[in-house]
Enzyme design. Structure first.
Site, PDB file in Angstrom:
ATOM      1  N   LYS A  79      78.934  60.119  42.909  1.00 16.29           N
ATOM      2  CA  LYS A  79      77.813  59.300  42.443  1.00 16.29           C
ATOM      3  C   LYS A  79      77.678  59.451  40.933  1.00 16.29           C
ATOM      4  O   LYS A  79      77.896  60.537  40.388  1.00 16.29           O
ATOM      5  CB  LYS A  79      76.541  59.754  43.155  1.00 16.29           C
ATOM      6  CG  LYS A  79      75.290  58.954  42.824  1.00 16.29           C
ATOM      7  CD  LYS A  79      74.112  59.487  43.630  1.00 16.29           C
ATOM      8  CE  LYS A  79      72.826  58.704  43.374  1.00 16.29           C
ATOM      9  NZ  LYS A  79      71.710  59.220  44.200  1.00 16.29           N
ATOM     10  N   SER A 149      69.286  55.924  46.773  1.00 15.51           N
ATOM     11  CA  SER A 149      69.946  55.507  45.548  1.00 15.51           C
ATOM     12  C   SER A 149      71.459  55.701  45.552  1.00 15.51           C
ATOM     13  O   SER A 149      72.151  55.227  44.644  1.00 15.51           O
ATOM     14  CB  SER A 149      69.343  56.297  44.377  1.00 15.51           C
ATOM     15  OG  SER A 149      69.605  57.692  44.522  1.00 15.51           O
ATOM     16  N   SER A 173      67.824  59.480  49.493  1.00 13.66           N
ATOM     17  CA  SER A 173      68.841  58.709  48.778  1.00 13.66           C
ATOM     18  C   SER A 173      70.273  58.887  49.265  1.00 13.66           C
ATOM     19  O   SER A 173      71.151  58.126  48.874  1.00 13.66           O
ATOM     20  CB  SER A 173      68.775  59.016  47.281  1.00 13.66           C
ATOM     21  OG  SER A 173      67.631  58.432  46.709  1.00 13.66           O
TER      22      SER A 173
END
Length: 469
Positions: A79, A149, A173
């Protein structure tokens, strides 16, 4: 079957048996990224040349001295909050444009030592402050949100564009996008995986964890990344076993919430998750009704902690370059400036009370049976349409999409307990539904055991999203 279709566990076995080379696997995954990325938008950047060079090195080492472990030669993604030396870490934001990491995060360091092959960085909702990841499309239906996210990480895994990926989880997330894209995601116990070199959203709620196609896959990644790092003040020692057997669940008590978790969920989500819980009973688990403590305060505590901490982290850049933030993120950061110290301290006090109450729920008090695992929906609905802002529930209430997605995930962040999501069905539109398993702190192996037992008992575990083909 092409190599990119293999789960981490399958790919690892093939590589270690020398039936598949890391170069062949990496080339296949890179070709898959090239084929689907234009429709998905999972990646911020792909470092194909560096990935192939790493795969060549892994192949040479495996052919010589043998594999370092199950992740050696396996292509993965990080990420875009997680530093990797020499690569940009932009947090999918104009605020961080041009920022290049000077050293590896502890997670990247651990994965590098395990021999994993880094493909690139995946999109996040800007600075992880959102639940949709608008740059990225859902792998099952490109007109719907990826979840956030860690949306890029979930979509990359679901589409075969990464064998596994790392994400972060502050209010769901990892679990939200994993559930919406039909993959497995684990938020470990708070502090079990160090956050050194990871851009923060809310330091007292942030967790780092893996997304992959199967429960055994995420277990392998957890074993490689769980570590004590004194540079992270929350980091704790938590050695993990190498194996997480499934099989029957005799002697295990599974808590079924009578409040909060099945309130305001779609009928399809409730049916699928209750069916999965019944499957756990068929595998030998005892089902125990439980009352979720302090449920009415969960969202207030989550936002009361997260909003001021996020604003404090961004204080300088928010004042220097406010126009570089996306509007939705800037509004939340500015709202944090209105939170008083008293409100923040009250949220901290309530979090302590909630942690204690959850510990008593697991341990059992006043003649009430304790439980080993809590089983519940991960999110109350499947993937929303892109641009959808609100949800109207059958009881007449209206809720924002973000509040809906965070509502069932937030308790595990507030209390720091491990939480695993895995696919347990689909709605009428064919979109994935996730079940969430939670346990006492540092009982990550328990949720993995239960998740794997369920996964082994059903057909089709670990399959790619068909609409990404």
């Amino acid at each position: 079957m092409q190599p990119f279709e293999l789960s981490l566990t399958e790919a690892s076995r093939a590589v270690r048996a020398r039936e598949l080379s890391p170069v062949e696997l990496t080339e296949s995954v890179l070709a898959r990224i090239a084929a689907v990325e234009g429709r998905l938008g999972a990646y911020v950047t792909v470092v194909a040349d560096a990935a192939l060079a790493a795969a060549v090195s892994a192949e040479r080492e495996i052919s010589g001295s043998g594999p370092r472990g199950p992740l050696h030669g396996i292509p993965m993604a990080l990420k875009d909050l997680i530093d990797a030396e020499g690569m940009p870490t932009t947090a999918s934001s104009h605020v961080r444009a041009g920022h290049v990491a000077e050293r590896d995060s502890r997670v990247a360091e651990r994965l590098g030592a395990a021999g994993a092959v880094l493909l690139g960085k995946t999109h996040t909702h800007e600075f992880a402050y959102g639940l949709t990841t608008p740059q990225t499309n859902n792998a099952w239906d490109h007109s719907r949100v990826a979840g956030g996210s860690s949306g890029g990480s979930a979509v990359a895994v679901a589409a075969g564009g990464a064998t596994f990926a790392m994400g972060t989880d502050t209010g769901g997330s990892i679990r939200v996008p994993a559930a919406l894209n039909g993959v497995v995601g684990l938020k470990p116990t708070y502090g079990l995986v160090p956050r050194t070199g990871v851009t923060s959203l809310s330091w007292s709620l942030d967790h780092v964890g893996p997304l992959a196609r199967t429960v055994q896959d995420v277990a392998l990644v957890l074993s490689a990344t769980a570590d004590h790092d004194p540079r992270d003040p929350a980091s704790v020692s938590g050695p993990m076993p190498d194996r997480f057997p499934g099989g029957d669940l005799r002697g295990l008590k599974v808590g079924v919430p009578r409040n909060h978790y099945f309130d305001r969920v779609t009928p399809e989500v409730e049916e699928s998750v209750r069916g999965a819980i019944e499957r756990l009973a068929e595998l030998g688990a005892e089902l125990v009704d439980v009352e979720i403590p302090m449920a009415r305060y969960i969202q207030a505590v989550q936002w009361g902690l997260m909003v001021p901490e996020a604003t404090a982290y961004h204080e300088r850049s928010l004042r220097a370059t406010p126009d570089l933030y996306a509007a939705d993120v800037r509004i939340l950061l500015e709202a944090g400036e209105l939170t008083s110290a008293g409100d923040y301290l009250r949220a901290q006090r309530a979090r302590t009370m909630m942690r204690d109450a959850w510990a008593r729920m697991f341990d059992g008090i006043d003649g009430i049976d304790g439980i080993d695992v809590l089983a519940a929906p991960t999110v109350p609905m499947t993937a929303a349409e892109a641009g959808q802002e609100a949800v109207e529930w059958a009881d007449g209430t209206t809720e924002s999409v973000s509040d809906s997605y965070v509502r069932l995930c937030a308790p595990a962040n507030i209390t720091g307990v491990p939480a695993l999501t895995l696919p347990v069905g689909h709605d009428r539109a064919g979109l994935p539904i996730g079940m969430q398993l939670m346990a006492r702190p540092f009982h990550d192996a328990t949720v993995l055991r239960v998740g794997r037992a369920y996964e082994e008992s059903v057909a089709g575990a670990g399959r790619l999203a068909p609409l990404a083909a």
